[in-house]
Motif scaffolding. Structure first.
Motif, PDB file in Angstrom:
ATOM      1  N   ARG A 227       0.831  -1.196   0.000  1.00 33.26           N
ATOM      2  CA  ARG A 227       0.000   0.000   0.000  1.00 33.26           C
ATOM      3  C   ARG A 227       0.874   1.258   0.000  1.00 33.26           C
ATOM      4  NH1 ARG A 227      -4.610   1.359   4.606  1.00 33.26           N
ATOM      5  NH2 ARG A 227      -5.301   3.366   3.739  1.00 33.26           N
ATOM      6  N   GLY A 228       0.535   2.198  -0.893  1.00 29.27           N
ATOM      7  CA  GLY A 228       1.254   3.456  -0.952  1.00 29.27           C
ATOM      8  C   GLY A 228       2.511   3.411  -1.802  1.00 29.27           C
ATOM      9  N   THR A 229       2.817   2.221  -2.373  1.00 27.86           N
ATOM     10  CA  THR A 229       4.013   2.076  -3.211  1.00 27.86           C
ATOM     11  C   THR A 229       3.592   1.960  -4.671  1.00 27.86           C
ATOM     12  OG1 THR A 229       5.154   0.919  -1.427  1.00 27.86           O
ATOM     13  CG2 THR A 229       6.080   0.702  -3.639  1.00 27.86           C
ATOM     14  N   ASP A 230       4.276   2.675  -5.554  1.00 30.75           N
ATOM     15  CA  ASP A 230       3.958   2.599  -6.982  1.00 30.75           C
ATOM     16  C   ASP A 230       4.300   1.216  -7.531  1.00 30.75           C
ATOM     17  OD1 ASP A 230       3.072   5.202  -7.089  1.00 30.75           O
ATOM     18  OD2 ASP A 230       5.042   6.009  -7.599  1.00 30.75           O
ATOM     19  N   TYR A 231       3.561   0.821  -8.543  1.00 35.01           N
ATOM     20  CA  TYR A 231       3.845  -0.454  -9.201  1.00 35.01           C
ATOM     21  C   TYR A 231       3.485  -0.333 -10.670  1.00 35.01           C
ATOM     22  CZ  TYR A 231      -1.204  -1.173  -8.511  1.00 35.01           C
ATOM     23  OH  TYR A 231      -2.568  -1.032  -8.509  1.00 35.01           O
ATOM     24  N   ASN A 232       4.035  -1.224 -11.463  1.00 35.50           N
ATOM     25  CA  ASN A 232       3.859  -1.175 -12.919  1.00 35.50           C
ATOM     26  C   ASN A 232       2.542  -1.854 -13.288  1.00 35.50           C
ATOM     27  OD1 ASN A 232       4.014  -1.526 -15.730  1.00 35.50           O
ATOM     28  ND2 ASN A 232       6.247  -1.511 -15.668  1.00 35.50           N
ATOM     29  N   ARG A 233       1.491  -1.070 -13.389  1.00 31.99           N
ATOM     30  CA  ARG A 233       0.165  -1.621 -13.675  1.00 31.99           C
ATOM     31  C   ARG A 233       0.103  -2.257 -15.056  1.00 31.99           C
ATOM     32  NH1 ARG A 233      -0.211   3.129 -11.011  1.00 31.99           N
ATOM     33  NH2 ARG A 233      -1.494   3.248  -9.125  1.00 31.99           N
ATOM     34  N   ALA A 234       0.748  -1.604 -16.024  1.00 33.25           N
ATOM     35  CA  ALA A 234       0.706  -2.116 -17.393  1.00 33.25           C
ATOM     36  C   ALA A 234       1.380  -3.483 -17.489  1.00 33.25           C
ATOM     37  CB  ALA A 234       1.383  -1.132 -18.343  1.00 33.25           C
ATOM     38  N   ALA A 235       2.481  -3.671 -16.791  1.00 33.55           N
ATOM     39  CA  ALA A 235       3.194  -4.948 -16.831  1.00 33.55           C
ATOM     40  C   ALA A 235       2.355  -6.056 -16.182  1.00 33.55           C
ATOM     41  CB  ALA A 235       4.545  -4.822 -16.128  1.00 33.55           C
ATOM     42  N   ILE A 236       1.733  -5.736 -15.055  1.00 32.98           N
ATOM     43  CA  ILE A 236       0.870  -6.709 -14.398  1.00 32.98           C
ATOM     44  C   ILE A 236      -0.310  -7.041 -15.303  1.00 32.98           C
ATOM     45  CG2 ILE A 236      -0.701  -7.084 -12.457  1.00 32.98           C
ATOM     46  CD1 ILE A 236       1.194  -5.384 -10.752  1.00 32.98           C
ATOM     47  N   GLY A 237      -0.881  -6.008 -15.922  1.00 36.59           N
ATOM     48  CA  GLY A 237      -2.001  -6.212 -16.824  1.00 36.59           C
ATOM     49  C   GLY A 237      -1.656  -7.124 -17.975  1.00 36.59           C
ATOM     50  N   GLN A 238      -0.475  -6.951 -18.558  1.00 36.22           N
ATOM     51  CA  GLN A 238      -0.060  -7.783 -19.680  1.00 36.22           C
ATOM     52  C   GLN A 238       0.078  -9.245 -19.245  1.00 36.22           C
ATOM     53  OE1 GLN A 238       0.181  -6.948 -22.885  1.00 36.22           O
ATOM     54  NE2 GLN A 238       0.597  -9.125 -23.286  1.00 36.22           N
ATOM     55  N   ASP A 239       0.588  -9.454 -18.044  1.00 41.86           N
ATOM     56  CA  ASP A 239       0.737 -10.803 -17.512  1.00 41.86           C
ATOM     57  C   ASP A 239      -0.632 -11.459 -17.334  1.00 41.86           C
ATOM     58  OD1 ASP A 239       1.915 -13.061 -16.484  1.00 41.86           O
ATOM     59  OD2 ASP A 239       2.251 -12.236 -14.495  1.00 41.86           O
ATOM     60  N   ILE A 240      -1.579 -10.696 -16.775  1.00 32.66           N
ATOM     61  CA  ILE A 240      -2.916 -11.222 -16.537  1.00 32.66           C
ATOM     62  C   ILE A 240      -3.645 -11.473 -17.860  1.00 32.66           C
ATOM     63  CG2 ILE A 240      -5.144 -10.786 -15.456  1.00 32.66           C
ATOM     64  CD1 ILE A 240      -2.859 -11.364 -13.519  1.00 32.66           C
ATOM     65  N   VAL A 241      -3.469 -10.582 -18.826  1.00 34.21           N
ATOM     66  CA  VAL A 241      -4.119 -10.742 -20.132  1.00 34.21           C
ATOM     67  C   VAL A 241      -3.726 -12.066 -20.768  1.00 34.21           C
ATOM     68  CG1 VAL A 241      -4.063  -9.916 -22.525  1.00 34.21           C
ATOM     69  CG2 VAL A 241      -4.560  -8.322 -20.682  1.00 34.21           C
ATOM     70  N   GLU A 242      -2.466 -12.441 -20.654  1.00 34.59           N
ATOM     71  CA  GLU A 242      -2.018 -13.707 -21.236  1.00 34.59           C
ATOM     72  C   GLU A 242      -2.750 -14.886 -20.605  1.00 34.59           C
ATOM     73  OE1 GLU A 242       2.211 -13.912 -20.926  1.00 34.59           O
ATOM     74  OE2 GLU A 242       2.562 -12.200 -22.262  1.00 34.59           O
ATOM     75  N   MET A 243      -2.932 -14.850 -19.277  1.00 35.21           N
ATOM     76  CA  MET A 243      -3.655 -15.930 -18.607  1.00 35.21           C
ATOM     77  C   MET A 243      -5.131 -15.922 -19.002  1.00 35.21           C
ATOM     78  SD  MET A 243      -2.075 -16.215 -14.746  1.00 35.21           S
ATOM     79  CE  MET A 243      -2.234 -14.490 -14.288  1.00 35.21           C
ATOM     80  N   LEU A 244      -5.712 -14.726 -19.099  1.00 29.90           N
ATOM     81  CA  LEU A 244      -7.116 -14.608 -19.481  1.00 29.90           C
ATOM     82  C   LEU A 244      -7.353 -15.109 -20.906  1.00 29.90           C
ATOM     83  CD1 LEU A 244      -7.924 -11.094 -17.986  1.00 29.90           C
ATOM     84  CD2 LEU A 244      -8.886 -13.264 -17.218  1.00 29.90           C
ATOM     85  N   ASN A 245      -6.467 -14.723 -21.817  1.00 29.63           N
ATOM     86  CA  ASN A 245      -6.620 -15.135 -23.215  1.00 29.63           C
ATOM     87  C   ASN A 245      -6.532 -16.652 -23.366  1.00 29.63           C
ATOM     88  OD1 ASN A 245      -6.972 -12.525 -24.113  1.00 29.63           O
ATOM     89  ND2 ASN A 245      -4.850 -12.246 -24.747  1.00 29.63           N
ATOM     90  N   PHE A 246      -5.619 -17.258 -22.633  1.00 28.64           N
ATOM     91  CA  PHE A 246      -5.482 -18.718 -22.675  1.00 28.64           C
ATOM     92  C   PHE A 246      -6.759 -19.379 -22.141  1.00 28.64           C
ATOM     93  CE2 PHE A 246      -4.423 -22.728 -20.532  1.00 28.64           C
ATOM     94  CZ  PHE A 246      -3.890 -23.437 -21.594  1.00 28.64           C
ATOM     95  N   THR A 247      -7.284 -18.825 -21.044  1.00 27.10           N
ATOM     96  CA  THR A 247      -8.490 -19.385 -20.431  1.00 27.10           C
ATOM     97  C   THR A 247      -9.688 -19.287 -21.362  1.00 27.10           C
ATOM     98  OG1 THR A 247      -7.688 -18.810 -18.215  1.00 27.10           O
ATOM     99  CG2 THR A 247     -10.046 -19.207 -18.456  1.00 27.10           C
ATOM    100  N   ILE A 248      -9.890 -18.116 -21.943  1.00 27.29           N
ATOM    101  CA  ILE A 248     -11.056 -17.918 -22.787  1.00 27.29           C
ATOM    102  C   ILE A 248     -10.915 -18.638 -24.126  1.00 27.29           C
ATOM    103  CG2 ILE A 248     -10.639 -15.837 -24.182  1.00 27.29           C
ATOM    104  CD1 ILE A 248     -13.625 -16.658 -21.877  1.00 27.29           C
ATOM    105  N   SER A 249      -9.684 -18.876 -24.562  1.00 28.74           N
ATOM    106  CA  SER A 249      -9.464 -19.657 -25.776  1.00 28.74           C
ATOM    107  C   SER A 249      -9.947 -21.095 -25.572  1.00 28.74           C
ATOM    108  CB  SER A 249      -7.980 -19.635 -26.148  1.00 28.74           C
ATOM    109  OG  SER A 249      -7.735 -20.466 -27.265  1.00 28.74           O
TER     110      SER A 249
END
Length: 290
Positions: A227-249
């Motif tokens: 909490r209160g620490t910056d993080y790379n949202r775009a990088a996390i999002g890209q990682d999650i997108v790969e898992m989501l795409n595999f699941t929905i495929s």
């Protein structure tokens, strides 16, 4: 509840959009008829999808009529009339709403806890009524929530493990929709994958609020966020997108094995366009945010 499973409306034909809206109104009407007017507040795109799938697999065609809407009582609207698929979806919706409210009372923000506390007595009565008809769904949901609670108390940082109770719940719900053994095998896998996809979508969508409030979220542990620490949202999002795409495929591959009697163009839209559009809408706010 979550509202992630919905069509990409710009690619629906006018007649298909009208049909979808009539089923949406039909489920709303069914909730009110079965559990009282306040139950309509639990209406969700996700359970409209369940009603579409249930009815689409049935040889018996849906019936439509003109009904008045609480939001606009002076004008009648096209509405799908009561059928087994609407009753089943309404029952599942109320059972899930009850357990979701019960969960919110534990560790969510003040607003969520207050709303859940106010709605809990009503939801408890509605769930009791739904459970009399759909006792197996109630038992499945109770078991899934108990497992989810244990995982959260452990502070599990595995997304796969954290998503498993949601997947298991929808797997067993989808099995109830099947008419044959072949359908049951397909729908079982589809339900698990859909539950996993919804859980991961919700985890990423709520990441910032969970981090701020100190709520459990497997992504917080997975990426060692504080909490209160910056993080790379775009990088996390890209990682999650790969898992989501595999699941929905995988989900889409199973879906194509089903023989549908009704609603195929609408279900095709949801499966092949709607999921991707929902992902894009959730992840757009993090594009370019490093």
């Amino acid at each position: 509840m979550f509202g992630y499973v919905k069509p990409f409306q710009p690619h629906l034909r006018v007649c298909e959009l009208d049909t979808y809206k009539s089923l949406y109104c039909g489920l709303c009407r069914q909730l009110g008829a079965s559990f009282g007017p306040f139950s309509r507040l639990t209406l969700s795109y996700d359970f409209v999808f369940l009603a579409l799938l249930f009815t689409g697999l049935s040889e018996e065609g849906p019936q439509y009529g003109r009904c008045r809407c609480m939001a606009n009582p002076l004008k009648k609207k096209a509405c799908c009339l009561e059928n087994e698929g609407l009753r089943f979806s309404a029952g599942c919706a109320m059972i899930m709403a009850y357990y979701k409210a019960k969960d919110n009372l534990h560790d969510h923000g003040f607003k969520d806890r207050l709303l859940s506390a106010l709605s809990y007595p009503f939801l408890a009565r509605a769930r009791k009524k739904a459970a009399r008809q759909y006792g197996e769904i109630d038992a499945i949901m109770a078991e899934a929530m108990a497992t989810q609670r244990r995982i959260e108390e452990e502070g599990c940082d595995s997304v796969d493990r954290a998503a498993d109770p949601s997947g298991t719940f929808l797997r067993r719900v989808f099995e109830q929709v099947a008419r044959t053994d072949g359908q049951r095998r397909i729908l079982s896998r589809m339900g698990y994958l859909l539950g996993r996809w919804i859980y991961m979508m919700d985890a990423f969508d709520d990441l910032e609020s969970d981090l701020k409030r100190g709520n459990y979220n497997p992504l917080i542990g997975r990426y060692s966020l504080h909490r209160g620490t910056d993080y790379n949202r775009a990088a996390i999002g890209q990682d999650i997108v790969e898992m989501l795409n595999f699941t929905i495929s995988e989900f889409s591959a199973g879906y194509q094995l089903l023989d549908l009697y009704h609603y195929k163009p609408i279900l095709d839209n949801i499966v092949f366009l709607g999921f991707k559009n929902t992902q894009a809408n959730v992840f757009t706010k993090y594009k370019g945010d490093a």
